[in-house]
Design an enzyme around this catalytic site. Structure first.
Site, PDB file in Angstrom:
ATOM      1  N   ALA A 191       1.061  -1.091   0.416  1.00 42.77           N
ATOM      2  CA  ALA A 191       0.264  -0.243   0.307  1.00 42.77           C
ATOM      3  C   ALA A 191       0.573   1.091   0.315  1.00 42.77           C
ATOM      4  O   ALA A 191       2.598   1.410  -0.269  1.00 42.77           O
ATOM      5  CB  ALA A 191      -0.795   0.121   0.886  1.00 42.77           C
ATOM      6  N   ASN A 192       0.091   2.171   0.162  1.00 41.56           N
ATOM      7  CA  ASN A 192       0.859   3.219   0.470  1.00 41.56           C
ATOM      8  C   ASN A 192       0.326   4.309   1.182  1.00 41.56           C
ATOM      9  O   ASN A 192      -1.044   4.156   1.320  1.00 41.56           O
ATOM     10  CB  ASN A 192       1.780   4.168  -0.773  1.00 41.56           C
ATOM     11  CG  ASN A 192       0.059   4.516  -1.423  1.00 41.56           C
ATOM     12  OD1 ASN A 192      -0.806   5.590  -1.758  1.00 41.56           O
ATOM     13  ND2 ASN A 192      -0.032   4.095  -3.067  1.00 41.56           N
ATOM     14  N   ARG A 193       1.110   6.056   1.903  1.00 43.58           N
ATOM     15  CA  ARG A 193       0.596   6.618   2.572  1.00 43.58           C
ATOM     16  C   ARG A 193      -0.578   7.747   2.161  1.00 43.58           C
ATOM     17  O   ARG A 193      -1.168   8.361   3.065  1.00 43.58           O
ATOM     18  CB  ARG A 193       1.430   7.307   3.002  1.00 43.58           C
ATOM     19  CG  ARG A 193       2.682   6.648   3.582  1.00 43.58           C
ATOM     20  CD  ARG A 193       3.736   7.864   4.698  1.00 43.58           C
ATOM     21  NE  ARG A 193       5.028   6.789   4.237  1.00 43.58           N
ATOM     22  CZ  ARG A 193       4.661   5.828   5.693  1.00 43.58           C
ATOM     23  NH1 ARG A 193       3.650   6.114   6.621  1.00 43.58           N
ATOM     24  NH2 ARG A 193       5.752   6.014   6.025  1.00 43.58           N
TER      25      ARG A 193
ATOM     26  N   ALA B 133      -3.312   7.524  -5.767  1.00 42.57           N
ATOM     27  CA  ALA B 133      -1.762   7.005  -5.467  1.00 42.57           C
ATOM     28  C   ALA B 133      -2.316   5.818  -5.848  1.00 42.57           C
ATOM     29  O   ALA B 133      -2.613   4.712  -5.256  1.00 42.57           O
ATOM     30  CB  ALA B 133      -1.482   7.490  -4.246  1.00 42.57           C
TER      31      ALA B 133
END
Ligand code: CTP
Length: 463
Positions: A266-268, A332
């Site tokens: 995942a990402n932030r 994102a």
């Protein structure tokens, strides 16, 4: 956690009032102090005694109770809280708040408060879909009121189902946490009102202030002497705002790419910017589809939300949501996914060797839509999240992906953009680069939506 936070809970008169009791319990469990105000209608469904027992505080019901006003007035009630939560927010309470009526304690608080307001609407689906409620919702959202729910499901009325069920108490708790963490602002007086207040009546009269003029819509009704206008289709706002009649597609949030059934890449990304853009486009009158990866945010009001997990699901949902007049790709998206994600949880091996993860590239959704041979939205906007050489990379992305605009932002750890409230962006178009001042994400969204409306109007006019 909500420890030390003070919630003023306004309980409206609907069947869902019983869930407000559970909400009190859930908020208290998390350390919040809860003070309740109940409308007369609410007291038909639950008793002030129950709310008092659960909140361990006096419950306020009466605007004109001398003891309460002497002891603690309605102004103090809202001032002494961090957030005003209205649950259930009935159609009547929403209408009162949208029009600034104040004939009972609850509506007085909503008009007098200088604190952010979160509403959890609950009503019959036809009432929720009625154009009057839609208008009130749009007005309240434009005033800065936050919303959670309502959800789809069966209603208390036998055999009825649709959108109108109050959000569950834990969903409301999550929205409370998000509102307090996100630094939500109270509904602000508009510039026009500030001017009237600051200048005072004498200055207004000296300046030859004019009486309020009827709007075009009302003039038409008066002059034509027509009977009631035919009701608009249920659930639709009558077209209003600069994006009325336009379809806007927005992607938001991160994607989750599974490694096995319990782990993922995942990402932030918090989704705040994309959700704010979807909300702003809806407020501008557009029909908005928001395709969102997993986020911890309430659905923006008046927006169709399609929830996805992976980049491939996001691409499918985007394709299904087209055609659109404008598409804004804020998500994102994970660039890579794990080749052949495991069907079972990957276990540690006896020799301690970590598993090797082979990655494959995900589809580039922005590039795919930008380069569509037919049915391409008139305006395609990408975001470029960069940690260095922001403008250089953004310009290269504009050319590589084939979109019309890139909103470039610095997401280096020191910028605090990822998961934060504020954003410093540059709008990169074929004409050049515009540097926008640092703004909060709602302001960036409103400004971008205004630019989109302007560009679509020009495109429509053949300019
Ligand atoms: N984007 C997309 N699909 C992808 C990757 C990105 O739609 N698979 C979109 C994003 O929503 C954003 C834009 O492309 O609007 C740029 O995303 P970004 O992550 O900054 O760029 P990448 O294409 O991933 O390039 P790089 O990682 O090399 O910076």
């Amino acid at each position: 956690m909500l420890s030390g936070r003070r919630i003023l809970l306004v309980i409206g008169g609907g069947v869902a009032a019983y869930k407000a009791l559970d909400l009190i319990r859930r908020l208290k469990e998390r350390g919040a102090a809860v003070r309740c105000v109940m409308t007369a209608g609410a007291q038909e469904f639950v008793t002030p005694l129950s709310a008092a027992a659960l909140s361990q505080e006096k419950v306020f019901t009466d605007l004109f109770s001398l003891t309460d006003e002497a002891d603690i007035g309605h102004i103090r009630l809202s001032r002494e809280s961090d957030l005003v939560v209205v649950a259930p927010a009935t159609a009547d309470l929403m209408a009162k708040a949208a029009s600034g009526l104040a004939n009972d304690l609850a509506s007085n608080i909503l008009l007098a408060t200088d604190k952010p307001v979160l509403m959890a609407p609950a009503m019959n689906p036809r009432m929720w879909a009625h154009p009057a409620t839609r208008r009130n919702l749009a007005t309240l959202a434009a005033d800065g009121v936050l919303f959670v729910g309502p959800n789809a499901g069966s209603m208390a009325e036998r055999g009825e189902s649709g959108v109108g069920r109050m959000a569950e108490p834990l969903e409301i708790v999550a929205a409370v946490e998000a509102a307090l963490a996100g630094g939500a602002k109270p509904p602000a007086p508009s510039v026009a009102w500030r001017d009237v207040i600051y200048q005072g009546a004498e200055a207004a009269l000296a300046g030859g202030a004019k009486p309020p003029a009827p709007s075009v819509a009302w003039r038409d009704v008066i002059y034509q002497g027509a009977g009631p206008a035919p009701p608009p289709a249920p659930g639709r706002l009558p077209p209003q705002g600069p994006l009325a009649g336009m379809r806007v597609l927005v992607t938001s949030g991160p994607t989750h790419e599974p490694i096995d059934p319990v782990r993922y890449i995942a990402n932030r990304s918090s989704g705040r910017q994309g959700h704010a853009i979807a909300a702003a486009a809806a407020q501008a009158g557009a029909r908005v589809t928001l395709v969102s990866g997993p986020v911890n945010l309430p659905d923006p009001p008046g927006v169709r939300v399609v929830k996805v997990e992976t980049a491939r699901e996001m691409l499918q949902a985007v394709e299904a949501a087209l055609p659109a007049d404008a598409a804004v790709f804020t998500a994102a998206v994970a660039d890579w996914r794990v080749a052949g994600a495991a069907g079972e949880k990957i276990k540690k091996t006896a020799d301690g060797a970590p598993p090797a993860l082979a990655l494959v590239e995900n589809p580039d959704i922005l590039a795919a839509v930008s380069q569509m041979a037919s049915g391409r939205p008139k305006l395609v906007v990408g975001f470029a999240a960069e940690t260095e050489k922001v403008l250089e990379h953004a310009k290269a992305k504009l050319a590589r992906k084939g979109c019309d605009w890139i909103v470039a932002n610095d997401v280096s750890p020191e910028s605090g953009v990822m998961g934060g409230e504020r954003n410093t962006v540059h709008l990169v178009t074929a004409e050049g680069v515009e540097d926008w001042p640092t703004m909060n994400k709602d302001e960036v969204a409103r400004r971008l939506v205004a630019r989109i409306a302007d560009a679509l109007a020009r495109a429509g006019a053949g300019a």
